[in-house]
Design an enzyme around this catalytic site. Structure first.
Site, PDB file in Angstrom:
ATOM      1  N   LYS A 107       0.820  -1.222   0.000  1.00 49.78           N
ATOM      2  CA  LYS A 107       0.000   0.000   0.000  1.00 49.78           C
ATOM      3  C   LYS A 107       0.846   1.261   0.000  1.00 49.78           C
ATOM      4  O   LYS A 107       0.483   2.266  -0.608  1.00 49.78           O
ATOM      5  CB  LYS A 107      -0.959  -0.004   1.193  1.00 49.78           C
ATOM      6  CG  LYS A 107      -0.286  -0.030   2.537  1.00 49.78           C
ATOM      7  CD  LYS A 107      -0.795  -1.124   3.426  1.00 49.78           C
ATOM      8  CE  LYS A 107      -0.154  -2.435   3.072  1.00 49.78           C
ATOM      9  NZ  LYS A 107      -0.510  -3.551   3.875  1.00 49.78           N
ATOM     10  N   GLY A 136      -6.669  -6.054   2.889  1.00 48.19           N
ATOM     11  CA  GLY A 136      -6.249  -7.463   2.816  1.00 48.19           C
ATOM     12  C   GLY A 136      -7.136  -8.333   1.950  1.00 48.19           C
ATOM     13  O   GLY A 136      -7.179  -8.194   0.731  1.00 48.19           O
ATOM     14  N   ILE A 138     -10.376  -8.455   1.637  1.00 40.33           N
ATOM     15  CA  ILE A 138     -11.638  -7.901   1.102  1.00 40.33           C
ATOM     16  C   ILE A 138     -11.394  -7.434  -0.332  1.00 40.33           C
ATOM     17  O   ILE A 138     -10.508  -6.612  -0.565  1.00 40.33           O
ATOM     18  CB  ILE A 138     -12.128  -6.696   1.944  1.00 40.33           C
ATOM     19  CG1 ILE A 138     -12.372  -7.101   3.403  1.00 40.33           C
ATOM     20  CG2 ILE A 138     -13.393  -6.092   1.334  1.00 40.33           C
ATOM     21  CD1 ILE A 138     -12.799  -5.943   4.300  1.00 40.33           C
ATOM     22  N   GLY A 189       1.240 -10.478  18.293  1.00 40.73           N
ATOM     23  CA  GLY A 189       1.705 -10.395  16.909  1.00 40.73           C
ATOM     24  C   GLY A 189       0.771  -9.597  16.012  1.00 40.73           C
ATOM     25  O   GLY A 189       0.964  -9.551  14.794  1.00 40.73           O
ATOM     26  N   ASP A 203      -0.969   3.834   7.958  1.00 43.72           N
ATOM     27  CA  ASP A 203      -1.335   2.669   7.143  1.00 43.72           C
ATOM     28  C   ASP A 203      -2.752   2.845   6.575  1.00 43.72           C
ATOM     29  O   ASP A 203      -2.992   2.616   5.383  1.00 43.72           O
ATOM     30  CB  ASP A 203      -1.242   1.412   8.015  1.00 43.72           C
ATOM     31  CG  ASP A 203      -1.698   0.162   7.307  1.00 43.72           C
ATOM     32  OD1 ASP A 203      -0.944  -0.363   6.478  1.00 43.72           O
ATOM     33  OD2 ASP A 203      -2.839  -0.295   7.578  1.00 43.72           O
ATOM     34  N   LYS A 207      -4.155   3.431   2.478  1.00 41.24           N
ATOM     35  CA  LYS A 207      -5.260   2.679   1.859  1.00 41.24           C
ATOM     36  C   LYS A 207      -6.374   3.622   1.407  1.00 41.24           C
ATOM     37  O   LYS A 207      -6.958   3.450   0.339  1.00 41.24           O
ATOM     38  CB  LYS A 207      -5.781   1.633   2.855  1.00 41.24           C
ATOM     39  CG  LYS A 207      -4.727   0.571   3.195  1.00 41.24           C
ATOM     40  CD  LYS A 207      -5.118  -0.247   4.410  1.00 41.24           C
ATOM     41  CE  LYS A 207      -4.040  -1.252   4.772  1.00 41.24           C
ATOM     42  NZ  LYS A 207      -4.246  -1.894   6.085  1.00 41.24           N
TER      43      LYS A 207
HETATM   44  N1  HSE Z   1      -0.985  -3.571   9.629  1.00 45.53           N
HETATM   45  C1  HSE Z   1      -2.215  -3.657   8.903  1.00 45.53           C
HETATM   46  C2  HSE Z   1      -3.373  -3.777   9.865  1.00 45.53           C
HETATM   47  C3  HSE Z   1      -2.281  -4.840   7.975  1.00 45.53           C
HETATM   48  O1  HSE Z   1      -3.183  -3.846  11.069  1.00 45.53           O
HETATM   49  O2  HSE Z   1      -4.489  -3.794   9.396  1.00 45.53           O
HETATM   50  C4  HSE Z   1      -1.514  -4.610   6.734  1.00 45.53           C
HETATM   51  O3  HSE Z   1      -1.940  -3.445   6.096  1.00 45.53           O
END
Ligand code: HSE
Length: 430
Positions: A107, A136, A138, A189, A203, A207
């Site tokens: 992304k 992801g 979707i 994790g 992030d 997107k």
């Molecule tokens: N780190 C992202 C999330 C997943 O927590 O959704 C990958 O984009």
């Protein structure tokens, strides 16, 4: 069925790379039937074979992904290295220039360099697919580019980061604070050792910028996305939200206006009656408004080995079938450069939490500050009173402009009896 195999090279064998190898290997028969030809991995690349839990002995091995992009025999290269620049960008540019299709889950790369890479793909008559980069598993890019091609799309919004959604869900369910739950998320994790990109909203902003481009036919403009993360969301705000009939989500919202695009990522109160408010834990969701479809809600896993590999393999299969769709819905020279609307022009309702000394006249002063800046109050809650100590007071407002709200909050903060800076959260009818 044509027996000519469609050859794939995979650069990066981490979580998603491993998932992609496994899905292509384990579903080879059905994929061949669906694509009308076998889809085979011919080459792979990673820094080392150490720790791989799958067999790569049947594939040509490259220690250098750029070498693979330039010299392998694959029709398509999958880039799963990550990062907006550096090796990932060099590999994608090399593969496109060599006439190979590219599928990526990156992304950051698409958000920063999407238009330039799209141009390179078009010049070389190959496809650039990136459904795994947004939410992801979707299939939201495919849905907008193909299934909704007949719509005038006016709004796209969503929960685009599973780490933040997990943290906010756990804070609400267990009444715990942000820092405490973040530590858990790291141990499980879900959050990276350096969680900055997730919790600061970057992030999700990558997107959202991609979604705005595909939905509205505009050139990606990541740098102007308004971004606020979840680090200031407190357990007390989550409780008050619930009491008022809302849930707090980190939402990405993109809206098309006349001549501008609004793009923002921030903690948002959404009504409990909205489907997106019920999307919890690591799940993602996207909500698309179009003039023909009305509203479409997609929910699914936004990360993880197999869900993300599912999106990568879907993109590979489309190209193996010969399906070619403009990268951002329209050819690159048709993408419009449209300015992003200033946040001060945003119009919406707001939640505000104040900490103030409960003394005669203090509400009148707060109400006067709101009145002076044209902000109309909708509801107010005050709980408890201990002599000499501040009390929390929360309120919601009717729709007003962000400029009005900001000015009203500055005036409230300046009042003697208000002891902490007000906390504000935007409300969205998602
Ligand atoms: N780190 C992202 C999330 C997943 O927590 O959704 C990958 O984009």
């Amino acid at each position: 069925m044509s027996q000519e195999p469609f050859k794939v090279a995979i650069a990066g064998l981490g979580t998603v790379g491993g998932g992609t190898v496994k899905v292509l290997r384990d579903h080879a028969d059905v994929i061949a039937k669906r694509c009308g030809r076998p889809v085979v991995i011919s080459a792979v690349s990673a820094l080392s074979k150490d720790g791989l839990d799958f067999d790569v002995s049947g594939y040509e091995w490259y220690g250098d992904a750029v070498d693979m992009a330039n010299n392998c025999d694959a029709d398509l290269l999958v880039e799963l290295i990550g990062g907006s620049d550096g090796i990932a960008k060099t590999v994608v540019e090399a593969a496109l220039s060599a006439g190979r299709h590219v599928v990526t889950a990156n992304k950051a790369l698409v958000a920063h360099h999407g238009a330039a890479l799209d141009k390179l793909a078009e010049e070389n008559n190959v496809s650039l697919n990136y459904d795994a980069a947004v939410a992801g598993g979707i299939p939201v890019i495919k849905t907008i580019r193909e299934s909704l091609a007949g719509n005038n799309i006016t709004k796209v919004q969503g929960i685009l980061n599973g780490t933040c959604n997990y943290i906010l869900t756990t804070m609400r369910e267990e009444g715990r604070d942000f820092a405490d739950v973040l530590k858990d998320a790291q141990e499980l994790g879900y959050a990276e050792a350096d969680p900055t990109f997730d919790i600061e909203g970057i992030d999700a902003a990558h997107k959202l910028a991609i979604l705005a481009s595909v939905a509205f036919g505009v050139e990606i403009n990541f740098k102007d996305v308004h971004v606020e993360g979840i680090t200031h969301v407190s357990a007390v705000d989550i409780q008050f939200a619930e009491e008022l009939g809302y849930r707090i989500k980190l939402l990405g919202v993109a809206l098309r206006h006349n001549g501008t695009v609004e793009q923002r990522v921030h903690p948002t109160m959404v009504p409990l009656s909205a489907p997106i408010s019920q999307v919890e834990g690591v799940f993602n969701s996207t909500v698309i408004d179009g003039d023909a479809i009305d509203t479409l809600v997609l929910v699914g896993r936004g990360a993880g080995e197999l869900p993300t590999a599912s999106a990568v393999v879907g993109d590979i299969c489309d190209i193996a079938r010969g399906l070619s769709v403009p990268t951002f819905s329209v050819p690159v020279n048709e993408l419009k450069q449209v300015p992003t609307r200033a946040m001060s022009e945003h119009v919406g309702a707001y939640y505000v939490r104040l900490s103030l000394m409960d003394e005669p006249g203090v509400f009148a002063d707060v109400a006067a500050a709101l009145r002076d800046h044209n902000v109309s109050m909708e509801a107010m809650i005050q709980r408890g009173r201990e002599k000499g100590k501040p009390v929390p007071v929360v309120m919601t407002t009717h729709e007003t402009s962000e400029a009005n709200m900001t000015a009203a909050l500055a005036a409230i903060e300046a009042l003697d009896k208000v002891v902490e800076p007000p906390r504000m959260i935007r409300i969205e009818n998602a």
